[in-house]
Design a protein around this motif. Structure first.
Motif, PDB file in Angstrom:
ATOM      1  N   MET A 137       5.491  10.675   0.324  1.00 30.97           N
ATOM      2  CA  MET A 137       4.703   9.428  -0.105  1.00 30.97           C
ATOM      3  C   MET A 137       5.757   8.158   0.312  1.00 30.97           C
ATOM      4  O   MET A 137       6.974   8.269   0.307  1.00 30.97           O
ATOM      5  N   ARG A 138       5.095   7.162   0.690  1.00 30.53           N
ATOM      6  CA  ARG A 138       5.868   6.161   0.924  1.00 30.53           C
ATOM      7  C   ARG A 138       5.338   4.768   0.575  1.00 30.53           C
ATOM      8  O   ARG A 138       3.799   4.682   0.647  1.00 30.53           O
ATOM      9  N   ALA A 164       6.948  19.891   4.394  1.00 29.39           N
ATOM     10  CA  ALA A 164       6.557  20.526   3.164  1.00 29.39           C
ATOM     11  C   ALA A 164       5.222  21.131   3.011  1.00 29.39           C
ATOM     12  O   ALA A 164       5.386  22.185   2.506  1.00 29.39           O
ATOM     13  N   PHE A 165       4.367  20.905   3.780  1.00 31.75           N
ATOM     14  CA  PHE A 165       2.948  21.286   3.490  1.00 31.75           C
ATOM     15  C   PHE A 165       2.549  21.941   4.913  1.00 31.75           C
ATOM     16  O   PHE A 165       1.212  22.413   4.722  1.00 31.75           O
ATOM     17  N   GLY A 166       3.162  21.641   5.806  1.00 32.30           N
ATOM     18  CA  GLY A 166       2.493  22.274   7.134  1.00 32.30           C
ATOM     19  C   GLY A 166       1.376  21.622   7.754  1.00 32.30           C
ATOM     20  O   GLY A 166       0.806  21.989   8.911  1.00 32.30           O
ATOM     21  N   ARG A 167       1.384  20.445   7.030  1.00 39.29           N
ATOM     22  CA  ARG A 167       0.095  19.484   7.643  1.00 39.29           C
ATOM     23  C   ARG A 167       0.421  17.930   7.701  1.00 39.29           C
ATOM     24  O   ARG A 167       1.018  17.640   6.480  1.00 39.29           O
ATOM     25  N   ASP A 168       0.262  17.134   8.542  1.00 35.44           N
ATOM     26  CA  ASP A 168       0.588  15.641   8.476  1.00 35.44           C
ATOM     27  C   ASP A 168      -0.298  14.685   8.467  1.00 35.44           C
ATOM     28  O   ASP A 168       0.071  13.733   8.364  1.00 35.44           O
ATOM     29  N   ARG A 169      -1.540  15.049   8.107  1.00 37.11           N
ATOM     30  CA  ARG A 169      -2.560  14.301   7.605  1.00 37.11           C
ATOM     31  C   ARG A 169      -1.995  13.465   6.300  1.00 37.11           C
ATOM     32  O   ARG A 169      -1.649  13.736   5.576  1.00 37.11           O
ATOM     33  N   VAL A 170      -2.332  12.143   6.527  1.00 34.03           N
ATOM     34  CA  VAL A 170      -1.982  11.084   5.503  1.00 34.03           C
ATOM     35  C   VAL A 170      -3.324  10.302   5.097  1.00 34.03           C
ATOM     36  O   VAL A 170      -4.496  10.376   5.792  1.00 34.03           O
ATOM     37  N   LEU A 171      -3.196   9.935   3.853  1.00 37.03           N
ATOM     38  CA  LEU A 171      -4.366   9.004   3.327  1.00 37.03           C
ATOM     39  C   LEU A 171      -3.439   7.657   3.201  1.00 37.03           C
ATOM     40  O   LEU A 171      -2.441   7.593   2.750  1.00 37.03           O
ATOM     41  N   LEU A 172      -4.415   6.557   3.110  1.00 38.27           N
ATOM     42  CA  LEU A 172      -3.718   5.262   2.453  1.00 38.27           C
ATOM     43  C   LEU A 172      -4.395   4.983   1.314  1.00 38.27           C
ATOM     44  O   LEU A 172      -5.593   5.064   1.268  1.00 38.27           O
ATOM     45  N   LEU A 225       0.945  -1.080  -0.012  1.00 32.98           N
ATOM     46  CA  LEU A 225       0.103  -0.050  -0.048  1.00 32.98           C
ATOM     47  C   LEU A 225       0.745   1.355   0.111  1.00 32.98           C
ATOM     48  O   LEU A 225       2.287   1.162   0.199  1.00 32.98           O
ATOM     49  N   MET A 226       0.358   2.357  -0.369  1.00 32.72           N
ATOM     50  CA  MET A 226       0.919   3.430  -0.398  1.00 32.72           C
ATOM     51  C   MET A 226       0.576   4.600   0.935  1.00 32.72           C
ATOM     52  O   MET A 226      -0.657   4.636   0.718  1.00 32.72           O
ATOM     53  N   ILE A 227       1.249   5.005   1.501  1.00 31.42           N
ATOM     54  CA  ILE A 227       0.982   6.461   2.180  1.00 31.42           C
ATOM     55  C   ILE A 227       1.199   7.534   1.691  1.00 31.42           C
ATOM     56  O   ILE A 227       2.467   7.762   0.912  1.00 31.42           O
TER      57      ILE A 227
END
Length: 664
Positions: free
Chosen positions: A168-169, A191-199, A155-157
């Protein structure tokens, strides 16, 4: 239709918009930074105004300054191009609030696509296929781990508010998830000021295919076919083409319909691009909508025969779409590559400097050049180092590939290094020729596209002969203006009493020194190089065409000699060599710089990580330089003690400037 528009951009896209506006009889106003005072878009526009300093944040990102110029010049509309403010919803709203038309989608449409998570949820609700994943606001570690296990691996984070390949990971097992999550969140925060991620499920060996869409203010939306952009390096597109060699007619139809669904879901008006990831089994999934004109839009124009900028202008003027879906026709095959000032063999390090030579193929029905610079212009450190877009068209893909090979062979850039040789290897690579490249192929096999470790002897010999013939011709011309033009002392054949003359030449190829030994004159030579003796006969330089026999076999090369550079091209590959004087300068600089840390290019120091007296190891990062939209870490060439620092954060420095020294 508008009588005056302002173009809030620079470079080739500004020049591109000016051409269409002029065709329609529309007056154009350009804006420019102090670094772009002599730029081509400034000279092409009917009127141009300086809006600030060279850094984007001091000029092209200043929406207030751009609006002031628009009001002052009576511009009725603003075209944002791409990059800078093109996808800034607040700027689009400010333009509309000022009573000026924004040549692009509304701020509301942009905001719906501003968050990857929100966009994905919106598309899923509209029936557009999306990759299985998690986009929720709950970002607790345990919940994210559970969602990852549910989705399955790999999967990708992704950073929910990211872009450009950052944040991206790829995770291939449950045990790797948490460490990758923390790393991705840190990068996203920085980089973007926010650390929210999606999977989301990671698609192995995917294709990247995008659909050009257009909508108007009357509720209509259509698509203009696809572009394949699977040739990528670190998520940056390298080659684009239309139509895709991968899609079947059925898949093409389904993806087009899904793209139109996406446009309707956000009430889209003007030009946009719906990007899809496509699995090897033909499954396709929504990635994002780029709410602007794309860099690669010319390939769509070439196969449809439509002017997309003209469509943008007409739709912004309130007109309906010029054509219905069933009236869109595609013919032939188009391919685009981007010529950059960069050095692929040095990690694609961006370059800058004066374009001492810029030769591009002649424009025709089959060859199109979109450029914002000409010979003599400067590629600055402040902006993207793209020199030109090279677009070719022909009746089918094999012929289009052949056109591109021919067009690239006709390109020559001297001054900053360029990626031409890299593109020539790319366009001939079997994975590209056979249409089987995926988005990760270049990163997995990058060494297959870089300069070969060993040089082709025929190219080295050809470059040597070009240099010899040019020397001899110059000597003959000089002798013609002397009292004794037939004097043997005017010759440069290296003649010596009692033996054949030897001429030792020295060239530099990267860090490699090449020293051929030549005997002979006027196109007939014995050249010794790499422990072999080669017989050269009948060498003739006719303009830029070199023909000669090497060890009895005839060869033909395209060749040029400019200042200290010799370029030869055999139709398949090129070789550029620097002559001895340049080598000496490099050698002297190298021998004197063991204790010096120099700026590899002009830029701005953004971080200083050492101070005088610090003991450092070889490879330790001492400073970080920002140039050409990227950061470069400047490292200690050896272990030692920092003697002095000659720059601090915020300083602008020139190429080759000494920024720090180590004790000798």
């Amino acid at each position: 239709m508008f009588h005056t528009i302002l173009i809030a951009n620079r470079g080739e896209i500004a020049c591109r918009v000016i051409r269409t506006a002029r065709k329609l009889g529309i007056r154009t106003v350009a804006v420019f930074s102090e670094a772009d005072a002599d730029a081509q878009h400034v000279r092409l526009a009917d009127e141009a105004h300086c809006i600030g300093g060279p850094r984007p944040q001091d000029s092209y990102l200043r929406g207030d300054a751009i609006l002031d110029v628009a009001k002052k010049t009576g511009a009725q509309a603003i075209h944002p191009g791409y990059g800078f403010l093109s996808e800034n919803a607040d700027f689009a709203d400010a333009v509309q609030a000022a009573g000026i038309a924004f040549i692009g989608p509304s701020g509301a449409s942009m905001r719906k696509m501003g968050s990857k998570a929100g966009a994905k949820d919106l598309m899923a609700a509209a029936g557009v296929p999306v990759v299985p994943g998690y986009t929720g606001e709950d970002q607790s570690r345990d919940l994210l781990q559970g969602e990852a296990d549910r989705i399955g691996y790999p999967l990708m984070i992704k950073a929910a508010h990211g872009g450009g390949g950052k944040g991206m990971r790829i995770v291939r097992s449950a045990g790797e998830f948490l460490s990758n999550l923390e790393s991705c969140q840190r990068e996203a925060k920085n980089a973007f000021g926010r650390d929210r991620v999606l999977l989301e499920r990671y698609i192995e060996h995917p294709r990247h295919i995008e659909i050009q869409i257009f909508g108007d203010h009357h509720g209509h939306a259509i698509h203009l076919g696809e572009r394949e952009c699977s040739a990528q390096r670190r998520y940056q597109k390298v080659l684009e083409e239309s139509p895709s060699p991968f899609l079947t007619p059925e898949l093409r139809s389904a993806m087009g319909a899904a793209a139109v669904q996406a446009a309707h879901a956000i009430d889209y008006a003007n030009a946009g691009t719906v990007e899809f990831i496509v699995a090897q089994d033909g499954g396709f999934y929504f990635m994002e909508i780029n709410t602007r004109l794309q860099v690669e839009h010319p390939v769509t124009e070439e196969v449809t025969g439509l002017d997309l900028v003209e469509w943008q202008l007409r739709i912004a003027d309130g007109q309906a779409l010029p054509l219905a879906q069933d009236a869109i026709r595609q013919h032939g095959h188009a391919i685009e590559v981007r010529l950059y000032a960069e050095d692929p063999d040095a990690g694609f390090l961006p370059g800058s400097g004066t374009l001492q030579t810029l030769r591009l193929p002649a424009a025709s029905r089959a060859v199109r050049i979109d450029s914002g610079v000409i010979e003599g212009d400067v590629v600055t450190i402040f902006y993207d180092p793209m020199i030109a877009k090279l677009i070719v068209w022909d009746e089918d893909r094999p012929r289009a590939l052949a056109r591109m090979r021919e067009a690239l062979a006709a390109c020559e850039i001297a001054g900053p290094k360029s990626n031409i040789a890299f593109l020539e290897r790319l366009i001939r690579h079997p994975a590209v020729v056979e249409g089987r490249i995926d988005t990760g192929y270049l990163d997995r096999h990058l060494d297959e596209f870089l300069s070969p470790a060993t040089l082709d002897p025929a190219l080295v010999l050809a470059a040597t002969v070009v240099h010899l013939l040019t020397q001899e011709h110059a000597a003959d011309c000089n002798a013609a203006h002397t009292p004794d033009p037939t004097s043997p002392w005017a010759c440069v054949d290296g003649w010596r009493l009692g033996h054949a003359g030897n001429r030792r030449l020295a060239f530099l190829h990267g860090e490699q020194r090449i020293e051929p030994l030549a005997q002979g004159y006027a196109g007939h030579y014995q050249i010794t190089w790499d422990a072999r003796v080669h017989t050269i006969a009948g060498a003739r330089l006719d303009g830029e065409t070199l023909s000669l026999r090497i060890d009895g076999n005839m060869h033909r090369f395209r060749s040029t000699l400019h200042a200290d550079n010799v370029l030869v091209h055999d139709g398949l590959q090129r070789l550029r060599l620097q002559v001895e004087s340049v080598y000496r300068r490099h050698a002297e600089a190298a021998s004197a710089s063991e204790h010096r840390i120099r700026a590899p290019m002009p830029g701005r120091v953004v971080l200083v990580q050492a101070k005088p007296g610090d003991t450092v190891n070889a490879g330790a990062v001492l400073l970080v330089l920002e140039a050409m939209k990227m950061e470069l870490a400047l490292k200690a060439p050896r272990a030692g003690v920092v003697a002095e620092l000659r720059a601090q954060a915020g300083d602008f420095v020139e190429a080759d400037a000494v920024l720090a020294t180590l004790e000798q």
